[in-house]
Design a protein around this motif. Structure first.
Motif, short mmCIF file in Angstrom:
data_model
loop_
_atom_site.label_atom_id
_atom_site.label_comp_id
_atom_site.label_asym_id
_atom_site.label_seq_id
_atom_site.Cartn_x
_atom_site.Cartn_y
_atom_site.Cartn_z
N ALA A 25 0.83 -1.20 0.00
CA ALA A 25 0.00 0.00 0.00
C ALA A 25 0.87 1.25 0.00
CB ALA A 25 -0.93 -0.01 1.21
N PHE A 26 1.93 1.23 0.82
CA PHE A 26 2.84 2.37 0.86
C PHE A 26 3.51 2.58 -0.49
CE2 PHE A 26 7.12 4.00 1.20
CZ PHE A 26 6.91 5.19 1.87
N ASP A 27 4.02 1.50 -1.09
CA ASP A 27 4.68 1.61 -2.39
C ASP A 27 3.72 2.16 -3.44
OD1 ASP A 27 7.07 0.69 -1.34
OD2 ASP A 27 6.77 -1.38 -2.05
N GLY A 28 2.47 1.68 -3.42
CA GLY A 28 1.48 2.17 -4.37
C GLY A 28 1.16 3.64 -4.17
N ALA A 29 1.04 4.06 -2.92
CA ALA A 29 0.76 5.47 -2.62
C ALA A 29 1.93 6.35 -3.08
CB ALA A 29 0.50 5.66 -1.13
N TRP A 30 3.14 5.91 -2.79
CA TRP A 30 4.31 6.70 -3.17
C TRP A 30 4.42 6.79 -4.70
CZ3 TRP A 30 6.79 10.49 -1.53
CH2 TRP A 30 8.03 10.85 -2.06
N GLN A 31 4.16 5.69 -5.39
CA GLN A 31 4.20 5.71 -6.85
C GLN A 31 3.13 6.66 -7.42
OE1 GLN A 31 6.53 4.55 -8.92
NE2 GLN A 31 7.56 4.05 -6.99
N SER A 32 1.99 6.74 -6.77
CA SER A 32 0.95 7.68 -7.21
C SER A 32 1.43 9.12 -7.09
CB SER A 32 -0.32 7.51 -6.36
OG SER A 32 -0.92 6.27 -6.61
N ILE A 33 2.13 9.41 -6.02
CA ILE A 33 2.67 10.77 -5.84
C ILE A 33 3.71 11.06 -6.90
CG2 ILE A 33 4.07 12.21 -4.30
CD1 ILE A 33 2.46 10.91 -1.99
N ILE A 34 4.59 10.12 -7.16
CA ILE A 34 5.60 10.31 -8.19
C ILE A 34 4.95 10.49 -9.56
CG2 ILE A 34 7.48 9.15 -9.43
CD1 ILE A 34 8.45 8.17 -6.72
N ALA A 35 3.96 9.66 -9.86
CA ALA A 35 3.27 9.74 -11.15
C ALA A 35 2.51 11.05 -11.32
CB ALA A 35 2.32 8.55 -11.30
N SER A 36 2.16 11.68 -10.20
CA SER A 36 1.42 12.95 -10.28
C SER A 36 2.31 14.09 -10.78
CB SER A 36 0.84 13.32 -8.91
OG SER A 36 1.86 13.82 -8.06
N GLY A 37 3.62 13.87 -10.75
CA GLY A 37 4.54 14.92 -11.17
C GLY A 37 4.88 15.90 -10.07
N ALA A 38 4.48 15.59 -8.84
CA ALA A 38 4.78 16.48 -7.72
C ALA A 38 6.29 16.66 -7.59
CB ALA A 38 4.21 15.90 -6.43
N ARG A 39 6.70 17.89 -7.42
CA ARG A 39 8.12 18.19 -7.24
C ARG A 39 8.36 18.44 -5.77
NH1 ARG A 39 10.37 21.24 -12.38
NH2 ARG A 39 8.99 20.30 -13.92
N ASP A 66 -7.14 -4.03 3.42
CA ASP A 66 -7.20 -4.05 1.96
C ASP A 66 -6.16 -3.08 1.41
OD1 ASP A 66 -8.87 -4.75 -0.61
OD2 ASP A 66 -8.58 -2.57 -0.63
N GLU A 67 -5.27 -3.59 0.58
CA GLU A 67 -4.17 -2.77 0.06
C GLU A 67 -4.66 -1.51 -0.65
OE1 GLU A 67 -0.90 -3.10 -3.50
OE2 GLU A 67 -1.44 -4.95 -2.45
N ARG A 68 -5.65 -1.64 -1.50
CA ARG A 68 -6.15 -0.49 -2.25
C ARG A 68 -6.77 0.56 -1.33
NH1 ARG A 68 -10.54 -1.99 -3.68
NH2 ARG A 68 -11.96 -0.33 -3.44
N ARG A 69 -7.55 0.10 -0.35
CA ARG A 69 -8.17 1.07 0.57
C ARG A 69 -7.13 1.72 1.47
NH1 ARG A 69 -12.67 -2.83 0.57
NH2 ARG A 69 -11.75 -3.81 2.41
N LEU A 70 -6.09 0.97 1.86
CA LEU A 70 -5.00 1.57 2.63
C LEU A 70 -4.29 2.64 1.82
CD1 LEU A 70 -3.48 -1.61 4.31
CD2 LEU A 70 -4.63 0.29 5.48
N ARG A 71 -3.96 2.32 0.57
CA ARG A 71 -3.29 3.28 -0.32
C ARG A 71 -4.14 4.53 -0.50
NH1 ARG A 71 -3.84 1.18 -5.75
NH2 ARG A 71 -5.77 2.33 -5.56
N ASP A 72 -5.39 4.32 -0.89
CA ASP A 72 -6.27 5.46 -1.17
C ASP A 72 -6.57 6.27 0.08
OD1 ASP A 72 -6.26 4.53 -3.77
OD2 ASP A 72 -8.32 3.76 -3.71
#
Length: 91
Positions: A25-39, A66-72
């Motif tokens: 869940a952590f890895d997924g959340a972090w990848q979402s932040i990276i994919a957002s283009g946040a600097r 649930d991994e998805r609910r934890l990430r979101d």
């Protein structure tokens, strides 16, 4: 995430399967932040990763596995925490 868990939790608090879910869940959340283009600066990056980990741990302690609910949920809490902060004063 493993290091954060090691530093902030007593051993054996979560079952090995739960730890794997937290990490995913952590890895997924972090990848979402990276994919957002946040600097983010190195300091902002570290703080953001710490907050995500804390939010995921908190949600897991409340019974969510649930991994998805934890990430979101962690991303949602991060967004709300940023919204509560005052915007920087522009000069």
């Amino acid at each position: 995430m493993r290091n954060f868990l090691h530093d902030h939790l007593d051993p054996g608090v979560f079952a090995p399967d739960a730890v794997s879910t937290l990490i995913a869940a952590f890895d997924g959340a972090w990848q979402s932040i990276i994919a957002s283009g946040a600097r983010l600066s190195d300091q902002q990056s570290e703080l953001t990763r710490e907050l995500l980990a804390k939010y995921i741990i908190e949600l897991t302690r409340q019974g969510e596995l649930d991994e998805r609910r934890l990430r979101d949920g962690a991303l949602r809490r991060l967004a709300h925490s940023n919204l509560r902060s005052s915007p920087p004063v522009r000069k």
